[in-house]
Write a protein that holds these residues in place. Structure first.
Motif, PDB file in Angstrom:
ATOM      1  N   LYS A  50       0.848  -1.101  -0.081  1.00  0.00           N
ATOM      2  CA  LYS A  50      -0.089   0.102   0.044  1.00  0.00           C
ATOM      3  C   LYS A  50       0.794   1.221  -0.096  1.00  0.00           C
ATOM      4  O   LYS A  50       0.608   2.241  -0.613  1.00  0.00           O
ATOM      5  CB  LYS A  50      -1.037  -0.116   1.227  1.00  0.00           C
ATOM      6  N   ASN A  53       2.228   1.698  -3.406  1.00  0.00           N
ATOM      7  CA  ASN A  53       0.929   2.001  -4.504  1.00  0.00           C
ATOM      8  C   ASN A  53       0.409   3.281  -4.123  1.00  0.00           C
ATOM      9  O   ASN A  53       0.190   3.965  -5.082  1.00  0.00           O
ATOM     10  CB  ASN A  53       0.042   0.802  -4.157  1.00  0.00           C
ATOM     11  N   LYS A  57       0.237   6.123  -6.897  1.00  0.00           N
ATOM     12  CA  LYS A  57      -1.186   6.698  -7.458  1.00  0.00           C
ATOM     13  C   LYS A  57      -1.003   8.111  -7.413  1.00  0.00           C
ATOM     14  O   LYS A  57      -1.650   8.899  -8.056  1.00  0.00           O
ATOM     15  CB  LYS A  57      -2.090   6.288  -6.307  1.00  0.00           C
ATOM     16  N   ARG A  62      -0.775   4.275 -12.667  1.00  0.00           N
ATOM     17  CA  ARG A  62      -1.458   3.055 -12.139  1.00  0.00           C
ATOM     18  C   ARG A  62      -0.098   2.137 -12.169  1.00  0.00           C
ATOM     19  O   ARG A  62       0.836   2.075 -12.804  1.00  0.00           O
ATOM     20  CB  ARG A  62      -2.251   2.605 -13.021  1.00  0.00           C
ATOM     21  N   SER A  97      -3.129  -8.660  -4.848  1.00  0.00           N
ATOM     22  CA  SER A  97      -4.717  -8.692  -5.435  1.00  0.00           C
ATOM     23  C   SER A  97      -5.649  -7.856  -4.512  1.00  0.00           C
ATOM     24  O   SER A  97      -6.350  -7.039  -4.938  1.00  0.00           O
ATOM     25  CB  SER A  97      -5.094 -10.315  -5.611  1.00  0.00           C
ATOM     26  N   GLY A 100      -5.345  -4.546  -5.537  1.00  0.00           N
ATOM     27  CA  GLY A 100      -5.746  -4.334  -7.090  1.00  0.00           C
ATOM     28  C   GLY A 100      -4.587  -4.504  -8.260  1.00  0.00           C
ATOM     29  O   GLY A 100      -4.817  -3.841  -9.178  1.00  0.00           O
ATOM     30  N   ASN A 102      -2.425  -6.765 -10.558  1.00  0.00           N
ATOM     31  CA  ASN A 102      -2.785  -8.072 -10.907  1.00  0.00           C
ATOM     32  C   ASN A 102      -1.983  -8.824 -12.171  1.00  0.00           C
ATOM     33  O   ASN A 102      -2.485  -9.701 -12.763  1.00  0.00           O
ATOM     34  CB  ASN A 102      -4.431  -8.201 -11.426  1.00  0.00           C
TER      35      ASN A 102
END
Length: 396
Positions: A50, A53, A57, A62, A97, A100, A102
């Motif tokens: 996280k 990510n 973001k 992405r 996953s 998000g 993948n």
């Protein structure tokens, strides 16, 4: 009109001198990233995923592809702890996953990742490229590593060329060669010593290509059902270079190898990272034909070119020049996109990234990871973007 490939850029994290702000100016919309600070075999926690990510973001991107969740050597060698490391790998996939993310790229190369002998090979225009020089590898193997059995694996001419190359090196150049070949994984500064590498070689003493391929199949049968459950697409990266080196087997080099791994555990989650540079270093590989025949299994694209040399050497060429026909490659990719669209598949915008760009212009002022300068890759991305648009406009 068929939608564009997803344009991505590899980023090595907050310590990378190529910043996300710089990548934003390339036109890329996706980031290819990994948690390089987490040791191989350890679980990537949801908190660490996280954290990374959120950074990606916040910069307007992405996190398109993880490259790579590295596979512990015990899995490759059928070590006693391999099932525990596989369980850790599955947990990492589950945690990705949840965030998000993948698409996961990985490789099954023993000990070393991609191997080069020269990280600053100067081209006629002054640009700096990566090079694999076969006599240099032979010189290292025969006369520096002094690997057991190596003398039986080279021809008399190869040995002569290797000795001539070795004799041309001063002590500094000799150490540079050792450090270059012994470099560890991308995103790290790890360099094996000769003693450490020999210890790794001992672990592979009973692992030939057939055994390594069996260990890969075991890994796939263990993780792919979970990957499918989690909605994750696994995509193996071909070996680089696509042939055995330093006594270590390579099992992802040819179309037959790719078919073997797909058939080892048939699933939409068991797929391929199609790297035109790695596969293209073997002149026997028909890249457009491989895309035509294996395209449905391709989840990620590395698009670069190499200039092959008669003795097995090669260097990184401009993205649209070199030994591989990138026009034919891109045309086959677009044909695969059309097939996916006709079948109602949703994964038409396959993530694509320019790979191993040259150092050009202001790139020389930054200490970037070898092959990952920003302007050189920007040039490659622009060329690939234009090639894709031109073909699509002419066809559709």
């Amino acid at each position: 009109m068929i939608e564009d490939l997803e344009q991505t850029f590899r980023w090595f994290g907050p310590a990378d001198e190529v910043t996300l702000a710089a990548i934003k100016q390339t036109g890329a919309t996706g980031i290819v990233n990994a948690l390089h600070h987490v040791p191989s075999g350890k679980i990537w926690s949801t908190a660490e995923i996280k954290k990374r990510n959120d950074i990606i973001k916040a910069a307007g991107f992405r996190w398109s592809v993880v490259e790579s969740v590295n596979i512990h050597e015990s899995i490759k060698t059928d070590g006693k702890d391999r099932d525990r490391y596989i369980e850790n790998y599955i947990q990492t996939l589950k945690n990705l996953s949840i965030a998000g993310i993948n698409t996961v790229c990985y490789n099954f190369m023993p000990v070393l990742d991609w191997t080069r002998t020269n990280l600053d090979f100067r081209l006629p225009n002054g640009a700096s490229a990566l090079r694999y020089h076969a006599p240099a590898v032979a010189a290292f193997d025969l006369y520096i590593l002094e690997r057991e059995g190596a003398q039986n694996e080279f021809t008399s001419q190869q040995k002569k060329d290797a000795k001539k190359y070795l004799d041309s090196l001063d002590s500094t150049a000799r150490q540079t060669l050792i450090n270059t070949i012994m470099a560890g994984l991308p995103g790290t500064d790890e360099v094996f010593t000769i003693a450490q590498f020999k210890t790794h070689l001992k672990k592979y003493k009973g692992v030939d290509a057939a055994a390594l391929k069996c260990n890969l199949a075991y890994f796939l049968r263990a993780i792919i059902p979970y990957a499918e459950e989690f909605g994750i697409k696994m995509c193996i990266h071909p070996d680089d270079p696509p042939f055995p080196i330093l006594g270590l087997p390579r099992v992802v080099c040819t179309e037959e190898d790719l078919l073997d791994l797909i058939n080892a555990c048939p699933s939409p989650s068991n797929g391929i990272t199609f790297c035109t540079g790695s596969l293209g270093a073997n002149g026997n590989n028909d890249l457009p034909g491989m895309i035509d025949r294996l395209g449905e299994h391709i989840h990620f694209l590395h698009l670069r070119n190499v200039q092959r040399e008669p003795d097995g050497s090669f260097f990184e060429a401009d993205h649209l020049n070199g030994s591989n026909d990138m026009f034919a490659v891109m045309k086959s990719i677009i044909a695969e996109q059309k097939r996916r669209k006709d079948k109602g598949r949703t994964d038409i915008a396959i993530p694509m990234r320019p790979d191993h760009g040259h150092k050009i212009l202001d790139d020389f002022n930054y200490n970037t990871y070898p092959g990952y300068s920003v302007i050189g890759r920007l040039k490659g991305l622009a060329e690939l973007r234009g090639l894709e648009m031109g073909i699509k406009r002419s066809l559709y």
